[in-house]
Design a protein around this motif. Structure first.
Motif, PDB file in Angstrom:
ATOM      1  N   ASP A 146      58.740 -47.761  37.302  1.00 23.55           N
ATOM      2  CA  ASP A 146      58.463 -49.121  37.779  1.00 23.55           C
ATOM      3  C   ASP A 146      59.750 -49.877  38.075  1.00 23.55           C
ATOM      4  OD1 ASP A 146      55.848 -48.463  37.417  1.00 23.55           O
ATOM      5  OD2 ASP A 146      55.427 -49.947  35.866  1.00 23.55           O
ATOM      6  N   LEU A 147      60.779 -49.635  37.258  1.00 21.86           N
ATOM      7  CA  LEU A 147      62.050 -50.312  37.486  1.00 21.86           C
ATOM      8  C   LEU A 147      62.746 -49.747  38.724  1.00 21.86           C
ATOM      9  CD1 LEU A 147      64.190 -52.345  36.648  1.00 21.86           C
ATOM     10  CD2 LEU A 147      65.153 -50.621  35.109  1.00 21.86           C
ATOM     11  N   ILE A 148      62.665 -48.439  38.893  1.00 18.41           N
ATOM     12  CA  ILE A 148      63.338 -47.798  40.024  1.00 18.41           C
ATOM     13  C   ILE A 148      62.777 -48.275  41.358  1.00 18.41           C
ATOM     14  CG2 ILE A 148      63.665 -45.586  41.212  1.00 18.41           C
ATOM     15  CD1 ILE A 148      63.961 -44.283  38.484  1.00 18.41           C
ATOM     16  N   ILE A 149      61.467 -48.435  41.439  1.00 20.77           N
ATOM     17  CA  ILE A 149      60.848 -48.809  42.714  1.00 20.77           C
ATOM     18  C   ILE A 149      60.764 -50.320  42.918  1.00 20.77           C
ATOM     19  CG2 ILE A 149      59.493 -46.688  42.774  1.00 20.77           C
ATOM     20  CD1 ILE A 149      57.060 -48.292  41.927  1.00 20.77           C
ATOM     21  N   ALA A 150      61.171 -51.092  41.915  1.00 24.33           N
ATOM     22  CA  ALA A 150      61.117 -52.553  42.041  1.00 24.33           C
ATOM     23  C   ALA A 150      62.096 -53.038  43.103  1.00 24.33           C
ATOM     24  CB  ALA A 150      61.432 -53.193  40.692  1.00 24.33           C
ATOM     25  N   ARG A 151      61.679 -54.014  43.860  1.00 25.61           N
ATOM     26  CA  ARG A 151      62.571 -54.624  44.857  1.00 25.61           C
ATOM     27  C   ARG A 151      63.462 -55.653  44.181  1.00 25.61           C
ATOM     28  NH1 ARG A 151      60.793 -53.421  49.966  1.00 25.61           N
ATOM     29  NH2 ARG A 151      58.677 -52.544  50.122  1.00 25.61           N
ATOM     30  N   LYS A 152      64.686 -55.813  44.724  1.00 26.21           N
ATOM     31  CA  LYS A 152      65.660 -56.655  44.040  1.00 26.21           C
ATOM     32  C   LYS A 152      65.243 -58.127  43.984  1.00 26.21           C
ATOM     33  CE  LYS A 152      68.611 -57.309  48.153  1.00 26.21           C
ATOM     34  NZ  LYS A 152      69.984 -57.120  48.678  1.00 26.21           N
ATOM     35  N   ASN A 153      64.335 -58.554  44.881  1.00 25.39           N
ATOM     36  CA  ASN A 153      63.912 -59.952  44.866  1.00 25.39           C
ATOM     37  C   ASN A 153      62.690 -60.179  43.968  1.00 25.39           C
ATOM     38  OD1 ASN A 153      62.214 -58.533  46.532  1.00 25.39           O
ATOM     39  ND2 ASN A 153      61.968 -60.175  48.039  1.00 25.39           N
ATOM     40  N   GLU A 154      62.162 -59.105  43.372  1.00 24.87           N
ATOM     41  CA  GLU A 154      61.030 -59.253  42.458  1.00 24.87           C
ATOM     42  C   GLU A 154      61.523 -59.745  41.097  1.00 24.87           C
ATOM     43  OE1 GLU A 154      57.537 -56.317  42.903  1.00 24.87           O
ATOM     44  OE2 GLU A 154      59.322 -55.104  43.306  1.00 24.87           O
ATOM     45  N   LYS A 155      60.630 -60.390  40.346  1.00 29.80           N
ATOM     46  CA  LYS A 155      60.965 -60.857  39.007  1.00 29.80           C
ATOM     47  C   LYS A 155      60.764 -59.720  38.009  1.00 29.80           C
ATOM     48  CE  LYS A 155      59.799 -65.742  39.680  1.00 29.80           C
ATOM     49  NZ  LYS A 155      58.963 -66.874  39.198  1.00 29.80           N
ATOM     50  N   LEU A 156      61.757 -59.529  37.157  1.00 31.73           N
ATOM     51  CA  LEU A 156      61.669 -58.470  36.161  1.00 31.73           C
ATOM     52  C   LEU A 156      60.481 -58.677  35.233  1.00 31.73           C
ATOM     53  CD1 LEU A 156      63.266 -55.921  35.180  1.00 31.73           C
ATOM     54  CD2 LEU A 156      64.284 -57.403  33.452  1.00 31.73           C
TER      55      LEU A 156
ATOM     56  N   GLN B 101      68.283 -56.070  39.627  1.00 34.23           N
ATOM     57  CA  GLN B 101      69.580 -55.415  39.841  1.00 34.23           C
ATOM     58  C   GLN B 101      70.372 -55.298  38.543  1.00 34.23           C
ATOM     59  OE1 GLN B 101      71.026 -57.911  43.201  1.00 34.23           O
ATOM     60  NE2 GLN B 101      71.342 -55.974  44.288  1.00 34.23           N
ATOM     61  N   GLY B 102      70.338 -56.365  37.753  1.00 34.44           N
ATOM     62  CA  GLY B 102      71.056 -56.354  36.483  1.00 34.44           C
ATOM     63  C   GLY B 102      70.489 -55.321  35.521  1.00 34.44           C
ATOM     64  N   ALA B 103      69.173 -55.192  35.519  1.00 33.74           N
ATOM     65  CA  ALA B 103      68.519 -54.208  34.657  1.00 33.74           C
ATOM     66  C   ALA B 103      68.886 -52.785  35.071  1.00 33.74           C
ATOM     67  CB  ALA B 103      67.009 -54.400  34.701  1.00 33.74           C
ATOM     68  N   MET B 104      68.942 -52.538  36.380  1.00 39.99           N
ATOM     69  CA  MET B 104      69.319 -51.218  36.877  1.00 39.99           C
ATOM     70  C   MET B 104      70.764 -50.892  36.493  1.00 39.99           C
ATOM     71  SD  MET B 104      67.026 -49.367  38.282  1.00 39.99           S
ATOM     72  CE  MET B 104      68.182 -48.182  38.966  1.00 39.99           C
ATOM     73  N   LYS B 105      71.634 -51.864  36.571  1.00 36.84           N
ATOM     74  CA  LYS B 105      73.032 -51.660  36.208  1.00 36.84           C
ATOM     75  C   LYS B 105      73.147 -51.280  34.728  1.00 36.84           C
ATOM     76  CE  LYS B 105      77.584 -53.877  36.221  1.00 36.84           C
ATOM     77  NZ  LYS B 105      78.358 -55.118  36.521  1.00 36.84           N
ATOM     78  N   LYS B 106      72.395 -51.980  33.865  1.00 36.00           N
ATOM     79  CA  LYS B 106      72.416 -51.676  32.439  1.00 36.00           C
ATOM     80  C   LYS B 106      71.845 -50.284  32.168  1.00 36.00           C
ATOM     81  CE  LYS B 106      72.312 -56.338  30.496  1.00 36.00           C
ATOM     82  NZ  LYS B 106      71.563 -57.311  29.663  1.00 36.00           N
ATOM     83  N   LEU B 107      70.799 -49.933  32.902  1.00 33.22           N
ATOM     84  CA  LEU B 107      70.201 -48.608  32.748  1.00 33.22           C
ATOM     85  C   LEU B 107      71.227 -47.521  33.033  1.00 33.22           C
ATOM     86  CD1 LEU B 107      67.938 -46.491  32.588  1.00 33.22           C
ATOM     87  CD2 LEU B 107      67.362 -47.066  34.958  1.00 33.22           C
ATOM     88  N   ILE B 108      71.946 -47.658  34.127  1.00 34.64           N
ATOM     89  CA  ILE B 108      72.958 -46.665  34.511  1.00 34.64           C
ATOM     90  C   ILE B 108      74.069 -46.591  33.463  1.00 34.64           C
ATOM     91  CG2 ILE B 108      74.737 -46.107  36.210  1.00 34.64           C
ATOM     92  CD1 ILE B 108      72.848 -47.392  38.330  1.00 34.64           C
ATOM     93  N   GLU B 109      74.496 -47.753  32.972  1.00 35.24           N
ATOM     94  CA  GLU B 109      75.575 -47.792  31.980  1.00 35.24           C
ATOM     95  C   GLU B 109      75.154 -47.123  30.670  1.00 35.24           C
ATOM     96  OE1 GLU B 109      76.319 -51.948  31.694  1.00 35.24           O
ATOM     97  OE2 GLU B 109      77.656 -52.015  33.446  1.00 35.24           O
TER      98      GLU B 109
END
Length: 209
Positions: free
Chosen positions: A145-155, A109-117
């Protein structure tokens, strides 16, 4: 339109409009000579760092320094000065600072937030670069791969730790053969401590090869 007409039109456009078309103009240096230093600095500030460097290198050294001093965004100025610090025959002189960077310690989730920013200012988003807290480059994640990752998966399970990189001080003519074998859309550029400082884009790689 002839040359004089194009220059006249460009002079009356706003900073953002000029920034959008400047890199496509063959006579960009002539336009910059006809407008104020303050407006030139604003235009340079709106360009990607590598495009800004291309324009600055067409100026006399004294004029370069004057424009750099007028750039208000400290981060932009530092990026430009970093690229200018490399010799013309070094990989770092061709790189851009336009890329997405996340940390190994981020959650999905944190990675997705940074991507959007970061995507609002950086359009090289197909491959996301991953570093440690100290900036050390460790790998990359394809956007899909990041887009389809589930939030409980490890980055860390999504990171390609064997992703290639190249040092900014590498000589261009000595690096071409190895770069041709990478087949990646961007190649991270690192310093002598493996800290991420920029990337070579697909366009850069095509021109280089």
């Amino acid at each position: 339109l002839d040359e004089d007409e194009r220059l006249r039109i460009a002079k009356i456009l706003g900073v953002e409009e000029v920034s959008d078309v400047l890199t496509y103009m063959e006579d960009a240096d002539e336009l910059l000579e006809q407008i104020s230093d303050e407006k030139v600095a604003d235009i340079i500030e709106n360009l990607d760092a590598d495009d800004a460097v291309d324009l600055l290198q067409e100026m006399e050294e004294e004029d370069q320094e004057k424009i750099l001093e007028l750039i208000e965004d400290e981060e932009v100025r530092e990026d430009i000065e970093l690229i200018l610090s490399f010799e013309e025959d070094e990989i770092g002189s061709l790189m851009t600072t336009n890329y997405i960077n996340i940390l190994e310690s981020d959650s999905v989730q944190g990675a997705m937030k940074k991507l959007i920013e970061q995507a609002s200012e950086n359009d090289n988003i197909s491959t996301i670069l991953v570093t440690k807290e100290n900036g050390e480059f460790i790998g990359a994640i394809p956007l899909q791969d990041l887009i389809i990752a589930r939030k409980n998966e490890k980055l860390e399970d999504k990171i390609m730790y064997n992703y290639p990189s190249i040092t900014g001080k590498s000589k261009i003519d000595e690096s071409i053969n190895s770069i041709k074998e990478y087949y990646e859309d961007i190649i991270p550029v690192v310093d002598d401590k493996n800290v991420l400082i920029g990337v070579l884009t697909a366009n850069d790689l095509v021109e280089l090869v």
